[in-house]
Design a protein around this motif. Structure first.
Motif, PDB file in Angstrom:
ATOM      1  N   VAL A 125      34.243  25.923  35.810  1.00 23.35           N
ATOM      2  CA  VAL A 125      34.417  26.071  34.364  1.00 23.35           C
ATOM      3  C   VAL A 125      35.583  27.009  34.061  1.00 23.35           C
ATOM      4  N   MET A 126      35.660  28.102  34.797  1.00 22.53           N
ATOM      5  CA  MET A 126      36.723  29.074  34.568  1.00 22.53           C
ATOM      6  C   MET A 126      38.083  28.494  34.947  1.00 22.53           C
ATOM      7  N   GLY A 127      38.148  27.733  36.031  1.00 19.82           N
ATOM      8  CA  GLY A 127      39.408  27.136  36.441  1.00 19.82           C
ATOM      9  C   GLY A 127      39.923  26.123  35.438  1.00 19.82           C
ATOM     10  N   VAL A 128      39.004  25.338  34.867  1.00 16.71           N
ATOM     11  CA  VAL A 128      39.388  24.344  33.868  1.00 16.71           C
ATOM     12  C   VAL A 128      39.870  24.999  32.583  1.00 16.71           C
ATOM     13  N   ASN A 129      39.159  26.021  32.144  1.00 18.83           N
ATOM     14  CA  ASN A 129      39.406  26.597  30.824  1.00 18.83           C
ATOM     15  C   ASN A 129      40.368  27.780  30.806  1.00 18.83           C
ATOM     16  N   TYR A 130      40.587  28.398  31.965  1.00 21.93           N
ATOM     17  CA  TYR A 130      41.468  29.568  32.018  1.00 21.93           C
ATOM     18  C   TYR A 130      42.491  29.454  33.151  1.00 21.93           C
ATOM     19  N   PRO A 131      43.265  28.356  33.192  1.00 23.33           N
ATOM     20  CA  PRO A 131      44.292  28.235  34.236  1.00 23.33           C
ATOM     21  C   PRO A 131      45.426  29.236  34.058  1.00 23.33           C
ATOM     22  N   ASP A 132      45.501  29.847  32.879  1.00 22.66           N
ATOM     23  CA  ASP A 132      46.496  30.888  32.633  1.00 22.66           C
ATOM     24  C   ASP A 132      46.064  32.233  33.189  1.00 22.66           C
ATOM     25  N   LEU A 133      44.784  32.373  33.523  1.00 21.62           N
ATOM     26  CA  LEU A 133      44.246  33.638  34.020  1.00 21.62           C
ATOM     27  C   LEU A 133      44.056  33.627  35.526  1.00 21.62           C
ATOM     28  N   PHE A 134      43.572  32.499  36.070  1.00 22.27           N
ATOM     29  CA  PHE A 134      43.228  32.430  37.491  1.00 22.27           C
ATOM     30  C   PHE A 134      44.254  31.604  38.253  1.00 22.27           C
ATOM     31  N   ALA A 135      44.778  32.180  39.317  1.00 23.33           N
ATOM     32  CA  ALA A 135      45.811  31.526  40.114  1.00 23.33           C
ATOM     33  C   ALA A 135      45.232  30.477  41.054  1.00 23.33           C
ATOM     34  N   ALA A 136      43.976  30.614  41.455  1.00 28.38           N
ATOM     35  CA  ALA A 136      43.303  29.662  42.333  1.00 28.38           C
ATOM     36  C   ALA A 136      41.803  29.923  42.253  1.00 28.38           C
ATOM     37  N   ILE A 137      41.000  28.937  42.680  1.00 29.43           N
ATOM     38  CA  ILE A 137      39.549  29.082  42.616  1.00 29.43           C
ATOM     39  C   ILE A 137      38.913  28.703  43.952  1.00 29.43           C
ATOM     40  N   GLY A 138      37.723  29.263  44.198  1.00 26.12           N
ATOM     41  CA  GLY A 138      36.919  28.928  45.364  1.00 26.12           C
ATOM     42  C   GLY A 138      35.561  28.420  44.927  1.00 26.12           C
ATOM     43  N   VAL A 139      35.146  27.264  45.455  1.00 26.89           N
ATOM     44  CA  VAL A 139      33.916  26.599  45.017  1.00 26.89           C
ATOM     45  C   VAL A 139      33.028  26.375  46.233  1.00 26.89           C
ATOM     46  N   HIS A 140      31.953  27.151  46.363  1.00 24.67           N
ATOM     47  CA  HIS A 140      31.071  27.047  47.525  1.00 24.67           C
ATOM     48  C   HIS A 140      29.716  26.503  47.074  1.00 24.67           C
ATOM     49  N   SER A 141      29.359  25.317  47.566  1.00 28.90           N
ATOM     50  CA  SER A 141      28.072  24.685  47.248  1.00 28.90           C
ATOM     51  C   SER A 141      27.921  24.478  45.743  1.00 28.90           C
ATOM     52  N   GLY A 142      29.011  24.055  45.102  1.00 31.69           N
ATOM     53  CA  GLY A 142      29.015  23.911  43.653  1.00 31.69           C
ATOM     54  C   GLY A 142      28.993  22.480  43.179  1.00 31.69           C
ATOM     55  N   LEU A 143      29.291  22.330  41.885  1.00 29.14           N
ATOM     56  CA  LEU A 143      29.249  21.018  41.239  1.00 29.14           C
ATOM     57  C   LEU A 143      30.505  20.808  40.395  1.00 29.14           C
ATOM     58  N   PRO A 144      30.800  19.530  40.076  1.00 28.76           N
ATOM     59  CA  PRO A 144      31.977  19.245  39.256  1.00 28.76           C
ATOM     60  C   PRO A 144      31.842  19.817  37.850  1.00 28.76           C
ATOM     61  N   TYR A 145      32.968  19.962  37.203  1.00 25.81           N
ATOM     62  CA  TYR A 145      32.989  20.408  35.806  1.00 25.81           C
ATOM     63  C   TYR A 145      32.423  19.306  34.902  1.00 25.81           C
ATOM     64  N   GLY A 146      31.563  19.696  33.968  1.00 28.60           N
ATOM     65  CA  GLY A 146      31.049  18.767  32.969  1.00 28.60           C
ATOM     66  C   GLY A 146      30.029  17.779  33.485  1.00 28.60           C
ATOM     67  N   VAL A 147      29.491  18.006  34.681  1.00 30.51           N
ATOM     68  CA  VAL A 147      28.545  17.053  35.263  1.00 30.51           C
ATOM     69  C   VAL A 147      27.208  17.051  34.541  1.00 30.51           C
ATOM     70  N   ALA A 148      26.895  18.110  33.808  1.00 24.72           N
ATOM     71  CA  ALA A 148      25.606  18.223  33.123  1.00 24.72           C
ATOM     72  C   ALA A 148      25.798  18.812  31.738  1.00 24.72           C
ATOM     73  N   HIS A 149      24.824  18.548  30.874  1.00 22.24           N
ATOM     74  CA  HIS A 149      24.869  19.084  29.511  1.00 22.24           C
ATOM     75  C   HIS A 149      23.584  19.796  29.136  1.00 22.24           C
ATOM     76  N   ASP A 150      22.597  19.739  30.027  1.00 17.78           N
ATOM     77  CA  ASP A 150      21.354  20.463  29.810  1.00 17.78           C
ATOM     78  C   ASP A 150      20.679  20.655  31.168  1.00 17.78           C
ATOM     79  N   LEU A 151      19.513  21.300  31.160  1.00 20.68           N
ATOM     80  CA  LEU A 151      18.855  21.622  32.430  1.00 20.68           C
ATOM     81  C   LEU A 151      18.433  20.372  33.191  1.00 20.68           C
ATOM     82  N   ALA A 152      17.974  19.358  32.472  1.00 20.80           N
ATOM     83  CA  ALA A 152      17.519  18.133  33.137  1.00 20.80           C
ATOM     84  C   ALA A 152      18.656  17.435  33.865  1.00 20.80           C
ATOM     85  N   SER A 153      19.802  17.289  33.213  1.00 22.24           N
ATOM     86  CA  SER A 153      20.931  16.634  33.871  1.00 22.24           C
ATOM     87  C   SER A 153      21.515  17.515  34.974  1.00 22.24           C
ATOM     88  N   ALA A 154      21.358  18.831  34.837  1.00 18.98           N
ATOM     89  CA  ALA A 154      21.802  19.729  35.903  1.00 18.98           C
ATOM     90  C   ALA A 154      20.991  19.503  37.166  1.00 18.98           C
TER      91      ALA A 154
END
Length: 293
Positions: A125-154
């Motif tokens: 989420v931070m990488g998508v929305n703040y590319p002006d702040l973060f030079a690179a990101i690390g994603v360990h055991s994570g999920l794609p951006y926007g894959v869910a919109h509530d707890l059930a879809s998560a």
């Protein structure tokens, strides 16, 4: 060093690791987002990120999700209001990061964010929305951006893979005009992860590769397979630009579950027999800074 930050999105505590010695120049900052069931101290112990921070001289910021906000201390990566710039938890994390930059004279060109599980999804989420702040990101055991919109879809995406939740609503990277730069990313996942389906790691990579499709030339893929002595085998895939720089890396750790690869064996949510994710993320981050061609 303990602290807290407050804005319109709320208040969150944090821990800041400050490397020892005199600093003749501005140092980098790595922001580390813990997973569910963790806090800032526990995540620092699990990842041992302070070890390379002391050796290579960079700050480490550990934001902490409040139990009042989520009893399991999960970041709300799956809520619509916490998936956009300038609102909710992303605004708190970004605001906290900027405050640390100002307070400690951090090198603004070398600021990075990484996380595990829910923290990894929030790093996306931070990488998508703040590319002006973060030079690179690390994603360990994570999920794609926007894959869910509530707890059930998560939970559907976590347990059944990205196909279960990815298309329940439009799940795309925001228009290029909202992303002035494609943020480099390094992705770790265990192929025996029963908490966050390993397919999510593939989808994170695919989603981020789509962002990098605007490169002048197609990225070139190289892969190699190796093994940690007395530990797990792993496959590393690297996607290089025309200059040979890796803009994306994927580390699939064979036999590992839902834990930080190469982490502290005395702490929960670690896979000590895997390659050291902290060291590899630091190596990857070192290659990338804001403003580089």
């Amino acid at each position: 060093m303990p602290g807290s930050f407050t804005n319109e999105g709320g208040t969150r505590a944090y821990r800041l690791y400050i490397p020892g010695g005199k600093h003749a120049q501005a140092l980098p900052l790595v922001v580390m987002l813990h997973g569910c069931g963790q806090d800032s101290d526990g995540f620092a112990a699990a990842t041992r990120m302070n070890v390379p921070a002391e050796r290579e001289k960079f700050f480490v910021l550990y934001p902490e999700q409040a139990a009042q906000a989520n009893p399991s201390r999960c970041w709300h990566w799956y809520k619509g209001e916490d998936q956009v710039r300038g609102r909710g938890e992303p605004s708190i994390i970004a605001g906290m990061t900027r405050e640390i930059l100002s307070m400690h004279g951090i090198d603004a060109a070398r600021v990075y964010v990484a996380g595990h599980s829910a923290g990894a999804a929030m790093a996306m989420v931070m990488g998508v929305n703040y590319p002006d702040l973060f030079a690179a990101i690390g994603v360990h055991s994570g999920l794609p951006y926007g894959v869910a919109h509530d707890l059930a879809s998560a939970f559907a995406a976590m347990q059944q893979g990205p196909g279960a939740g990815l298309f329940q609503r439009e799940s795309v990277i925001p228009p290029v005009l909202n992303m002035p730069r494609a943020v480099p990313a390094i992705v770790f996942h265990g192929d025996r992860d029963t908490t966050v389906h390993p397919g999510n790691g593939d989808q994170v990579l695919a989603q981020w590769a789509a962002v990098h499709s605007g490169e002048p030339r197609p990225l070139q893929l190289t892969t190699n397979r190796s093994r940690v002595p007395m530990g797990y085998a792993y496959t590393r895939a690297a996607y290089h630009d025309a200059s040979g720089q890796a803009l994306l890396e994927q580390w699939m750790v064979h036999g590992a579950g839902h834990g930080w690869s190469g982490g502290n064996p005395e702490v929960w949510y670690t896979e000590p027999r895997g390659p050291d994710a902290s060291e590899e993320m630091v190596r990857f981050f070192r290659q990338h800074a804001q403003g580089e061609p």
